[in-house]
Design an enzyme around this catalytic site. Structure first.
Site, PDB file in Angstrom:
ATOM      1  N   TYR A   1       3.327  -2.928   2.378  1.00 42.89           N
ATOM      2  CA  TYR A   1       3.275  -3.113   3.831  1.00 42.89           C
ATOM      3  C   TYR A   1       1.995  -3.803   4.278  1.00 42.89           C
ATOM      4  O   TYR A   1       2.024  -4.794   5.017  1.00 42.89           O
ATOM      5  CB  TYR A   1       3.411  -1.751   4.519  1.00 42.89           C
ATOM      6  CG  TYR A   1       3.447  -1.834   6.025  1.00 42.89           C
ATOM      7  CD1 TYR A   1       4.548  -2.365   6.681  1.00 42.89           C
ATOM      8  CD2 TYR A   1       2.376  -1.380   6.794  1.00 42.89           C
ATOM      9  CE1 TYR A   1       4.583  -2.446   8.063  1.00 42.89           C
ATOM     10  CE2 TYR A   1       2.398  -1.462   8.174  1.00 42.89           C
ATOM     11  CZ  TYR A   1       3.509  -1.985   8.811  1.00 42.89           C
ATOM     12  OH  TYR A   1       3.535  -2.068  10.179  1.00 42.89           O
TER      13      TYR A   1
ATOM     14  N   LYS B   1      -7.551  10.598  -1.471  1.00 38.28           N
ATOM     15  CA  LYS B   1      -8.440   9.457  -1.242  1.00 38.28           C
ATOM     16  C   LYS B   1      -9.890   9.818  -1.546  1.00 38.28           C
ATOM     17  O   LYS B   1     -10.653   8.972  -2.052  1.00 38.28           O
ATOM     18  CB  LYS B   1      -8.298   8.964   0.201  1.00 38.28           C
ATOM     19  CG  LYS B   1      -6.974   8.249   0.466  1.00 38.28           C
ATOM     20  CD  LYS B   1      -6.840   7.816   1.917  1.00 38.28           C
ATOM     21  CE  LYS B   1      -5.516   7.083   2.143  1.00 38.28           C
ATOM     22  NZ  LYS B   1      -5.330   6.678   3.555  1.00 38.28           N
TER      23      LYS B   1
ATOM     24  N   GLY C   1      -0.398  -4.753   1.912  1.00 38.17           N
ATOM     25  CA  GLY C   1      -0.783  -5.648   0.829  1.00 38.17           C
ATOM     26  C   GLY C   1      -0.331  -7.077   1.042  1.00 38.17           C
ATOM     27  O   GLY C   1      -1.076  -8.031   0.801  1.00 38.17           O
TER      28      GLY C   1
ATOM     29  N   HIS D   1      -0.499  14.867  11.045  1.00 38.87           N
ATOM     30  CA  HIS D   1      -1.352  13.710  11.318  1.00 38.87           C
ATOM     31  C   HIS D   1      -1.364  13.377  12.808  1.00 38.87           C
ATOM     32  O   HIS D   1      -2.425  13.077  13.373  1.00 38.87           O
ATOM     33  CB  HIS D   1      -0.878  12.508  10.508  1.00 38.87           C
ATOM     34  CG  HIS D   1      -1.181  12.626   9.048  1.00 38.87           C
ATOM     35  ND1 HIS D   1      -0.942  11.610   8.146  1.00 38.87           N
ATOM     36  CD2 HIS D   1      -1.712  13.633   8.307  1.00 38.87           C
ATOM     37  CE1 HIS D   1      -1.309  11.981   6.935  1.00 38.87           C
ATOM     38  NE2 HIS D   1      -1.758  13.207   7.008  1.00 38.87           N
TER      39      HIS D   1
ATOM     40  N   GLY E   1       0.274  -6.022  -3.764  1.00 42.21           N
ATOM     41  CA  GLY E   1       0.394  -7.149  -2.853  1.00 42.21           C
ATOM     42  C   GLY E   1       1.748  -7.326  -2.204  1.00 42.21           C
ATOM     43  O   GLY E   1       1.887  -8.126  -1.276  1.00 42.21           O
TER      44      GLY E   1
END
Length: 314
Positions: A14, A140, A16, A272, A11
């Site tokens: 960035y 992921k 969170g 990316h 939390g």
């Protein structure tokens, strides 16, 4: 309906901190909990941010990823878990720490929805990604498989390009501010990408936690007016600035060649950007039955358009 109890893990990060803020704003419907990791005790900024959330009504739950029982106890106190831990962009594999959280959720057996830390590109479509940046997506997918094998109810959130990192700088490398004289254009600059304000990401995420339409699905955040080519983004900035920028195009071949000599993180960034701005991986597919689009589900959200966003930088 009883208040939903939502635990945000990560939390103070960035995205969170924005999700905590969005959750606290729904205090009539949500009781917000934030995981207080014992390991963060030496980071003054994070500690003070954490206790600022407490002042605003959040409840802090102390636990550690090195203490399985503490994670189980934390999870048992809530209905929904949202994880916003940082990814694996630098090869740290930190996102794989979520596997410990998955085990805790599985043992606790009470969680109605788990939203793991994604919030970027859909990793299920990135099996072809360039090394070394591919580790981000591979990790992921490891977490996704663990969630599904454990039969934990989930929603995956893909938010595409955070505006702070990709729109404010007109998608330039090595700066987070918009150029005022010249801009590098990737290829012809006409490939469509998707820019999303980070606060909007948080708001859409909170809206999905109780929505049966997103249960065991991917929520794609694709605000239609923010599906823009790089040239269209530059034009918005030029209109605000009142001048035309010098444009320097870089070919796909030259851009990929620029990876040589960079460290692992730099190579990841180039890889990316290649997938986003040359390949078009964010927009070259239709959302199928496994997903939903956020702005269609929640038309009441007045999402931030990029010309409005860029006004801040004048």
């Amino acid at each position: 309906m009883a208040k939903r109890k939502v635990l945000v893990v990560g939390g103070t990060g960035y995205i969170g901190k924005r999700i905590v803020k969005a959750s606290l704003a729904q205090e009539d419907h949500i009781t917000t909990y934030v995981l207080q990791r014992r390991e963060m005790g030496s980071d003054i900024d994070k500690v003070q941010l954490l206790f600022s959330f407490k002042k605003q009504g959040a409840r802090l739950i102390e636990a550690s990823f090195s203490d399985h029982n503490s994670l189980v106890d934390a999870v048992k106190q809530v209905d929904v878990v949202i994880c916003t831990m940082s990814g694996s962009h630098s090869g740290s594999h930190e996102s794989l720490l979520q596997l410990k959280l998955v085990e805790a959720i599985k043992e606790a057996g009470n969680i109605k929805r788990f939203i793991p830390s994604e919030f970027g590109t859909d990793p299920s479509r990135m099996g072809h990604a360039l090394e070394p940046g591919r580790v981000t997506f591979d990790d992921k997918m490891v977490v996704r498989r663990a969630i599904e094998d454990a039969k934990i109810p989930f929603t995956y959130v893909t938010a595409n390009c955070f505006a702070g990192y990709f729109a404010a700088n007109l998608s330039q490398m090595e700066t987070l501010l918009p150029p005022k004289e010249k801009v590098t254009i990737y290829g012809d600059g006409n490939v469509k990408v998707i820019y999303v304000d980070e606060d909007d990401v948080a708001l859409y995420t909170i809206k999905t936690i109780d929505d049966p339409r997103t249960l065991n699905k991917t929520l794609h955040i694709r605000p239609p007016e923010n599906i823009l080519s790089q040239r269209e983004l530059v034009e918005k900035w030029e209109k605000l600035l009142g001048k035309e920028l010098e444009k320097i195009s870089i070919s796909q071949e030259d851009f990929l060649a620029s990876m040589k000599g960079l460290d692992g993180f730099g190579q990841t960034v180039v890889g990316h950007l290649y997938h986003f701005f040359y390949e078009g991986c964010l927009t070259n597919f239709q959302i199928g039955e496994e997903g939903e689009e956020a702005s269609e589900l929640y038309p009441d959200v007045k999402y931030i358009r990029m010309d409005e966003y860029l006004k801040l930088y004048l």
